[in-house]
Write an enzyme that holds these catalytic residues in place. Structure first.
Site, PDB file in Angstrom:
ATOM      1  N   LYS A  28       0.848  -1.207   0.000  1.00  0.00           N
ATOM      2  CA  LYS A  28       0.000   0.000   0.000  1.00  0.00           C
ATOM      3  C   LYS A  28       0.877   1.249   0.000  1.00  0.00           C
ATOM      4  O   LYS A  28       1.922   1.288   0.674  1.00  0.00           O
ATOM      5  CB  LYS A  28      -0.909  -0.028   1.243  1.00  0.00           C
ATOM      6  CG  LYS A  28      -1.986   1.063   1.261  1.00  0.00           C
ATOM      7  CD  LYS A  28      -2.879   0.923   2.490  1.00  0.00           C
ATOM      8  CE  LYS A  28      -4.003   1.941   2.529  1.00  0.00           C
ATOM      9  NZ  LYS A  28      -4.859   1.776   3.723  1.00  0.00           N
ATOM     10  N   SER A 103      -9.749   1.407   2.569  1.00  0.00           N
ATOM     11  CA  SER A 103      -8.909   2.208   1.709  1.00  0.00           C
ATOM     12  C   SER A 103      -7.803   1.431   1.006  1.00  0.00           C
ATOM     13  O   SER A 103      -7.234   1.931   0.033  1.00  0.00           O
ATOM     14  CB  SER A 103      -8.282   3.359   2.508  1.00  0.00           C
ATOM     15  OG  SER A 103      -7.439   2.865   3.527  1.00  0.00           O
ATOM     16  N   SER A 127      -9.833  -0.834   6.804  1.00  0.00           N
ATOM     17  CA  SER A 127      -9.268  -0.709   5.454  1.00  0.00           C
ATOM     18  C   SER A 127      -8.529  -1.916   4.899  1.00  0.00           C
ATOM     19  O   SER A 127      -8.215  -1.928   3.713  1.00  0.00           O
ATOM     20  CB  SER A 127      -8.374   0.517   5.377  1.00  0.00           C
ATOM     21  OG  SER A 127      -9.191   1.645   5.267  1.00  0.00           O
TER      22      SER A 127
HETATM   23  N1  GLN Z   1     -13.402   3.889   6.087  1.00  0.00           N
HETATM   24  C1  GLN Z   1     -12.704   4.229   7.288  1.00  0.00           C
HETATM   25  C2  GLN Z   1     -12.259   5.667   7.232  1.00  0.00           C
HETATM   26  O1  GLN Z   1     -12.488   6.260   6.240  1.00  0.00           O
HETATM   27  C3  GLN Z   1     -11.537   3.318   7.517  1.00  0.00           C
HETATM   28  C4  GLN Z   1     -10.330   3.703   6.782  1.00  0.00           C
HETATM   29  C5  GLN Z   1      -9.097   2.937   7.166  1.00  0.00           C
HETATM   30  O2  GLN Z   1      -9.149   1.908   7.852  1.00  0.00           O
HETATM   31  N2  GLN Z   1      -7.954   3.496   6.785  1.00  0.00           N
HETATM   32  O3  GLN Z   1     -11.705   6.199   8.134  1.00  0.00           O
END
Ligand code: GLN
Length: 430
Positions: A28, A103, A127
């Site tokens: 990532k 994400s 994410s």
């Molecule tokens: N969807 C969640 C957020 O927007 C989780 C994102 C993540 O785990 N980086 O914060």
């Protein structure tokens, strides 16, 4: 490649031998890679090349892995569909009209599309698990403190962990074996003598994927089924009853506090983000619009240009929640809810060895469908964020399909209970 899985496709070879020799890994793009661009999916860091490796990247290289590229992601990890990336959305390899989740959408898509054997994502509120569920692969969010966060570009420090993604439970667990363990550069992975050795030191995660659930108690979290899509619930229930037929005992548990989890999560995550992202000031890192020495204008203009809409929204809301006069009303309340959620989980683990929920309450949305309604997007995280608030481990494993789309089953373990959780998950896939 049309699918837009990678932001940077640059191959980096690891050591000649090791447990990951011959294994390709996608990383990532919020994990620092020495000499390789690390953008966090943001225009702010479009040209940023870190001078050092994140600990997890160093461990991949030492283990002999070949890094095949840096994957697309929601900007700074803020989103659940990979559509807030400054580099455009990623397609879901299962259905190109749908989002891959997020994400860490690029990482899950890379594994699902066969572009990499395994991948690293990061999980602040789901994410790793969310894109694993939407792409039909396996994703693990480790217990807070199991894996070093050194070199992970911070979004919300108290919530996030680096996590592995693989096409099988064993593959993801083997990657966890490599990346977990104490790191002197991340104090949250350190254990002093009174706490004993680091849990990873005497754990074998891949070996735990033996599918043996005889006598294991699985607690279905009834509170998290209510709001979910019927098709998701049906697939979830089918896979729980498969676990039962393999010898697990299934009970129902209740976690009353989880109805406050999304609200508490977003207050805490945005508050931490507003502080972390203050470093993108047009002076120290990345983009600078260079306003002839006028610092205020440089700061404002750089951030106006370099940050996307969702990131700005969160910086504004987070700054508000932390400001004098509102701190007690929002931030402190969210911390109280977090403590309550932790207690509720402790009580549930008195009744069950692992807890089960659908990973996502919905099927993967179509591309372009979600961004116009941020609140709806935040509610998609209802089942994943309680785990981060309580610092627990969880895994998403494919439970089956509904309307031809993948459904993920989430298994949540007690603190440092990764091996039990992995054992149960491997019974789901077999
Ligand atoms: N969807 C969640 C957020 O927007 C989780 C994102 C993540 O785990 N980086 O914060």
């Amino acid at each position: 490649m049309g699918a837009n899985i990678f932001i940077t496709e640059e191959t980096v070879d690891g050591a000649d031998d090791g447990p990951l020799a011959g294994t390709t890994v996608a990383v990532k793009d919020n994990l620092s890679t020495e000499g390789v661009r690390t953008t966090c999916g943001s225009a702010m860091l479009e040209d940023y090349v870190p001078p050092y490796d994140a600990t997890v990247v160093e461990r991949l290289k030492d283990a002999g892995a070949t890094i095949v590229g840096k994957t697309n992601m929601d900007e700074f990890g803020m989103g659940g569909t990979t559509e807030t990336s400054a580099f455009g959305p990623t397609e879901n390899p299962v259905d190109a009209e749908r989002v891959p989740g997020g994400s860490s959408g690029g990482s899950a898509a890379a594994v699902a599309a066969g572009e990499a054997d395994v991948a690293l994502g990061t999980d602040t509120g789901g994410s790793v698990r969310n894109p694993a569920a939407f792409c039909g692969v396996v994703g693990i969010k480790p217990t807070y403190g199991l894996v070093s966060r050194y070199g992970l570009v911070a979004y919300a420090n108290s919530l996030e962990q680096v996590g592995p993604i693989g096409s099988t439970v064993e593959d993801a667990a083997a990657l966890l074996d490599v990346i977990s363990g104490a790191d002197e550069r991340d104090a949250t992975t350190r254990f002093d003598e009174s706490m004993g050795t680091h849990p990873a030191a005497d754990s074998e995660y891949a070996a735990a994927a033996d599918g043996d659930v005889e006598g294991l108690t699985v607690g279905v979290v009834a509170d998290l089924l209510d709001g979910a899509d019927d098709r998701v619930v049906e697939t979830f229930e089918q896979s729980v009853s498969d676990l039962e037929s393999r010898g697990a005992e299934v009970v129902e548990v209740s976690l009353e506090s989880v109805e406050h989890a999304v609200q508490a999560y977003y207050v805490i995550a945005m508050s931490e983000a507003s502080s972390n992202l203050a470093r993108y000031d047009g002076v120290r890192y990345g983009l600078s619009t260079g306003k002839d020495g006028n610092w205020n204008e440089t700061y404002a203009e750089t951030r106006e240009e370099g940050l996307g809409e969702e990131v700005k929204r969160r910086i504004l809301l987070g700054t508000y929640a932390l400001s004098a006069g509102y701190h007690d009303k929002y931030y402190k309340k969210a911390q109280d809810a977090r403590a309550w959620i932790k207690q509720d989980f402790d009580a549930a683990f008195e009744e069950a060895d692992v807890l089960a929920t659908p990973t996502m309450p919905v099927l993967p949305p179509k591309l372009g469908e979600s961004l116009s309604d941020p609140l709806q997007l935040y509610l998609m995280d209802a089942n994943t964020v309680p785990v981060n608030l309580a610092n627990l481990p969880a895994i998403s494993v494919p439970a089956g399909e509904a309307d031809g789309l993948p459904v993920g089953l989430q298994l949540i373990g007690p603190k440092f209970g990764e091996e039990t959780m992995i054992r149960a998950a491997s019974a789901v896939e077999n």
